[in-house]
Design a protein around this motif. Structure first.
Motif, PDB file in Angstrom:
ATOM      1  N   THR A 171      94.021   5.456  13.962  1.00 23.68           N
ATOM      2  CA  THR A 171      93.794   4.709  15.197  1.00 23.68           C
ATOM      3  C   THR A 171      95.104   4.392  15.917  1.00 23.68           C
ATOM      4  N   SER A 172      96.179   4.206  15.154  1.00 21.03           N
ATOM      5  CA  SER A 172      97.482   3.948  15.788  1.00 21.03           C
ATOM      6  C   SER A 172      97.917   5.154  16.613  1.00 21.03           C
ATOM      7  N   VAL A 173      97.619   6.357  16.131  1.00 22.33           N
ATOM      8  CA  VAL A 173      97.938   7.576  16.885  1.00 22.33           C
ATOM      9  C   VAL A 173      97.102   7.632  18.158  1.00 22.33           C
ATOM     10  N   ALA A 174      95.814   7.319  18.041  1.00 24.04           N
ATOM     11  CA  ALA A 174      94.933   7.349  19.212  1.00 24.04           C
ATOM     12  C   ALA A 174      95.415   6.386  20.296  1.00 24.04           C
ATOM     13  N   ARG A 175      95.833   5.202  19.886  1.00 26.67           N
ATOM     14  CA  ARG A 175      96.321   4.227  20.864  1.00 26.67           C
ATOM     15  C   ARG A 175      97.592   4.725  21.540  1.00 26.67           C
ATOM     16  N   ASN A 176      98.484   5.331  20.761  1.00 26.99           N
ATOM     17  CA  ASN A 176      99.711   5.882  21.340  1.00 26.99           C
ATOM     18  C   ASN A 176      99.402   7.001  22.330  1.00 26.99           C
ATOM     19  N   VAL A 177      98.392   7.810  22.012  1.00 32.26           N
ATOM     20  CA  VAL A 177      97.999   8.893  22.921  1.00 32.26           C
ATOM     21  C   VAL A 177      97.519   8.312  24.248  1.00 32.26           C
ATOM     22  N   PHE A 178      96.699   7.254  24.184  1.00 33.02           N
ATOM     23  CA  PHE A 178      96.228   6.616  25.420  1.00 33.02           C
ATOM     24  C   PHE A 178      97.407   6.127  26.264  1.00 33.02           C
ATOM     25  N   SER A 249      95.655  -5.556  23.833  1.00 33.22           N
ATOM     26  CA  SER A 249      94.975  -4.915  22.708  1.00 33.22           C
ATOM     27  C   SER A 249      93.499  -5.265  22.656  1.00 33.22           C
ATOM     28  N   ASN A 250      93.101  -6.358  23.315  1.00 35.35           N
ATOM     29  CA  ASN A 250      91.694  -6.756  23.349  1.00 35.35           C
ATOM     30  C   ASN A 250      91.405  -7.392  24.703  1.00 35.35           C
ATOM     31  N   LYS A 391      99.636 -10.196   9.967  1.00 35.25           N
ATOM     32  CA  LYS A 391      98.627 -10.188  11.019  1.00 35.25           C
ATOM     33  C   LYS A 391      98.619 -11.517  11.781  1.00 35.25           C
ATOM     34  N   LYS A 392      98.891 -12.609  11.069  1.00 33.93           N
ATOM     35  CA  LYS A 392      99.057 -13.907  11.727  1.00 33.93           C
ATOM     36  C   LYS A 392     100.536 -14.237  11.682  1.00 33.93           C
ATOM     37  N   PRO A 393     101.207 -14.179  12.818  1.00 31.59           N
ATOM     38  CA  PRO A 393     102.657 -14.377  12.805  1.00 31.59           C
ATOM     39  C   PRO A 393     103.042 -15.831  12.601  1.00 31.59           C
ATOM     40  N   LEU A 394     103.967 -16.058  11.682  1.00 34.56           N
ATOM     41  CA  LEU A 394     104.536 -17.391  11.494  1.00 34.56           C
ATOM     42  C   LEU A 394     105.997 -17.333  11.920  1.00 34.56           C
ATOM     43  N   PHE A 395     106.323 -18.063  12.979  1.00 37.18           N
ATOM     44  CA  PHE A 395     107.697 -18.102  13.474  1.00 37.18           C
ATOM     45  C   PHE A 395     108.444 -19.210  12.734  1.00 37.18           C
ATOM     46  N   LEU A 445      96.215  -5.670  15.283  1.00 41.20           N
ATOM     47  CA  LEU A 445      96.363  -6.284  13.975  1.00 41.20           C
ATOM     48  C   LEU A 445      96.158  -5.300  12.829  1.00 41.20           C
ATOM     49  N   ASP A 446      95.587  -4.122  13.105  1.00 35.51           N
ATOM     50  CA  ASP A 446      95.429  -3.125  12.047  1.00 35.51           C
ATOM     51  C   ASP A 446      96.623  -2.182  11.968  1.00 35.51           C
TER      52      ASP A 446
END
Length: 506
Positions: A171-178, A249-250, A391-395, A445-446
């Motif tokens: 799916t990461s490849v598909a998103r990059n293609v878009f 992303s959403n 997936k949940k960023p902690l700064f 997040l994936d």
């Protein structure tokens, strides 16, 4: 038969190839005049695609043993198998009836660097095919996804024609293609992703999909990519794409609009590719390297280190991990260390072979024991950092009780501050619920690394401080189990800091 890994080989099960072809025929109503499988392997897609009744079928395959198997397996006079290297061959030149072309298949799921390490010849010419700049060009050009390269090459070959490209990929490849379709102004009427369970189909733990792109011969270009579940293709699961020129992303999530340009420059941590020698752990008051050897060197160029997996608290100021930093900036000469820190220089030379065996081309021609991701910013006293992986960023606010600069690894990102209070306010803003919701709307997040520099650069602090109140910062302190420390004068001082313009360390 040659090793599967050399060819990035995950052969598509025949029943799944049939499902994909039935979907394209029955749900997408595709009626191709010609079908091409650019990396046909054992021919499962070619045989499945006979259900379309196309006039021409072509399979391209570099492995001669697969070619022989494919001819017997497909066994159709309509199908022509060509034993050649996809990277040096134009499949479009074979097609006579170009009314509607279907390019279908499952390209290798492997990176260029993996194939190079295996000594494979089944790789494209190394090139900066995305037009990257600076250090991204140096590192990105040497390691890219072969599947993505193949799909983008096919799109470039068949652009401005009535062609459907249907490919199995991560799916990461598909998103990059878009994104590349949009970046390169390629005309397409639709770009859809149908997610499937790669563990069931290929017995691998990857987020995977069928990518379906309808190319066209006019100037239409869609801003949205629809995401479906392959088992339930009638209902849109989610959408990602562009809104008002910004990527999300959403697109279905209600969020505060904090998208813009960050006034702080996000930096990546140090890169040395020699952790067994450069990274040290404190045991009973003694430093030990990754080879479990005691290391007795000067502490002048030894600094506290936070690795990506260590971002587990909002304030980090005690450490057990350290790193040797040999330069103040990239490609700076290192010979002066022999006089300034002779014990360290001796230690590095004793382990010179580890540095000489580093694979990355960025070290080629650089001074001995070189690093990257170093600059004046590396030596700032206070940083606010984040792991790229969670997936949940902690700064986290990073500082050391002994006033030494804290270093991070190259899978982490940080911004710099001159005072603890300003770093603290920035940390609270970034960990606030509204900013966290915004971040999940612009990150995938994936992905292996959901939070990259490109994602973080979109955080507009000016918009944030115009939205968040002091009470919301106090609430964030409570959520993080911190004692109340932030005050209105501190928050006002931070706002004044933003008014001074772009903050960066060279």
């Amino acid at each position: 038969m040659s090793g599967k890994r050399e060819y990035g080989d995950y052969q598509t099960p025949f029943d799944f190839a049939e499902r994909v072809c039935h979907y394209l025929k029955d749900c997408r109503h595709i009626k191709p005049s010609a079908i091409v499988e650019p990396t046909c392997g054992m021919g499962h897609f070619l045989k499945s695609s006979l259900l379309f009744g196309a006039n021409e079928y072509y399979g391209i395959e570099i492995n001669p043993q697969y070619c022989e198997y494919c001819k017997k397996f497909v066994n159709s006079d309509k199908v022509k198998i060509v034993n050649t290297d996809f990277f040096t061959f134009s499949s479009k030149s074979l097609i006579k009836d170009k009314r509607q072309v279907l390019v279908i298949g499952n390209p290798p799921w492997v990176t260029n660097s993996t194939l190079s390490a295996l000594g494979s010849e089944n790789i494209p010419i190394k090139a900066n095919f995305k037009g990257l700049k600076g250090i991204d060009a140096i590192t990105g050009a040497s390691n890219f996804d072969i599947c993505e390269y193949i799909i983008l090459q096919l799109i470039n070959e068949y652009k401005d024609t009535n062609t459907v490209i249907a490919m199995l990929c991560k799916t990461s490849v598909a998103r990059n293609v878009f994104k590349e379709l949009k970046r390169n102004y390629i005309a397409f009427s639709s770009c859809d992703i149908l997610e499937f369970d790669a563990a069931k189909v290929f017995a691998i733990g990857a987020s995977a999909c069928v990518l379906v792109v309808q190319l066209i011969d006019n100037f239409i270009s869609q801003d949205v990519c629809n995401v479906y579940d392959f088992d339930y293709p009638q209902k849109i699961k989610s959408q990602f794409g562009y809104s008002n020129g910004q990527f999300y992303s959403n697109l279905g999530v209600e969020i505060e609009n904090f998208s813009g340009r960050c006034c702080f420059e996000w930096r990546q941590g140090v890169k040395h590719d020699c952790s067994k020698i450069m990274e040290l752990t404190m045991y009973n008051g003694m430093l030990q390297n990754g080879r479990k050897e005691s290391v007795q060197i000067e502490d002048d160029i030894v600094f506290p280190l936070i690795k990506s997996s260590m971002f587990k608290a909002p304030i980090i100021h005690t450490f057990s991990k350290y790193v040797i930093v040999t330069q103040r900036k990239a490609r700076e000469e290192t010979e002066h260390l022999e006089q300034e820190v002779p014990k360290t220089w001796g230690y590095l030379n004793e382990n010179k072979e580890f540095f000489e065996n580093r694979k990355s081309s960025i070290y080629r021609g650089a001074p001995p024991f070189s690093m990257f991701g170093v600059g004046n910013y590396s030596y700032s006293k206070y940083k606010v950092g984040v792991s790229g992986f969670y997936k949940k960023p902690l700064f986290s606010v990073l500082y050391s009780n002994d006033n030494k600069p804290v270093m991070t690894d190259d899978t982490s990102y940080f911004i710099c501050f001159d005072s603890y209070d300003m770093a603290y306010v920035a940390m609270l803003l970034l960990n606030s619920k509204k900013v966290q919701r915004f971040l999940t709307s612009i990150a995938f997040l994936d992905a292996k690394r959901p939070y990259t520099k490109k994602v973080l650069e979109r955080i507009d602090f000016d918009k944030i401080v115009n939205t968040l109140t002091l009470n919301e910062l106090t609430a964030t302190e409570n959520d993080l189990n911190l004692s109340n420390y932030v005050t209105l004068p501190m928050y006002d001082a931070f706002k004044s800091l933003l008014g001074m313009g772009q903050m960066s360390f060279t």
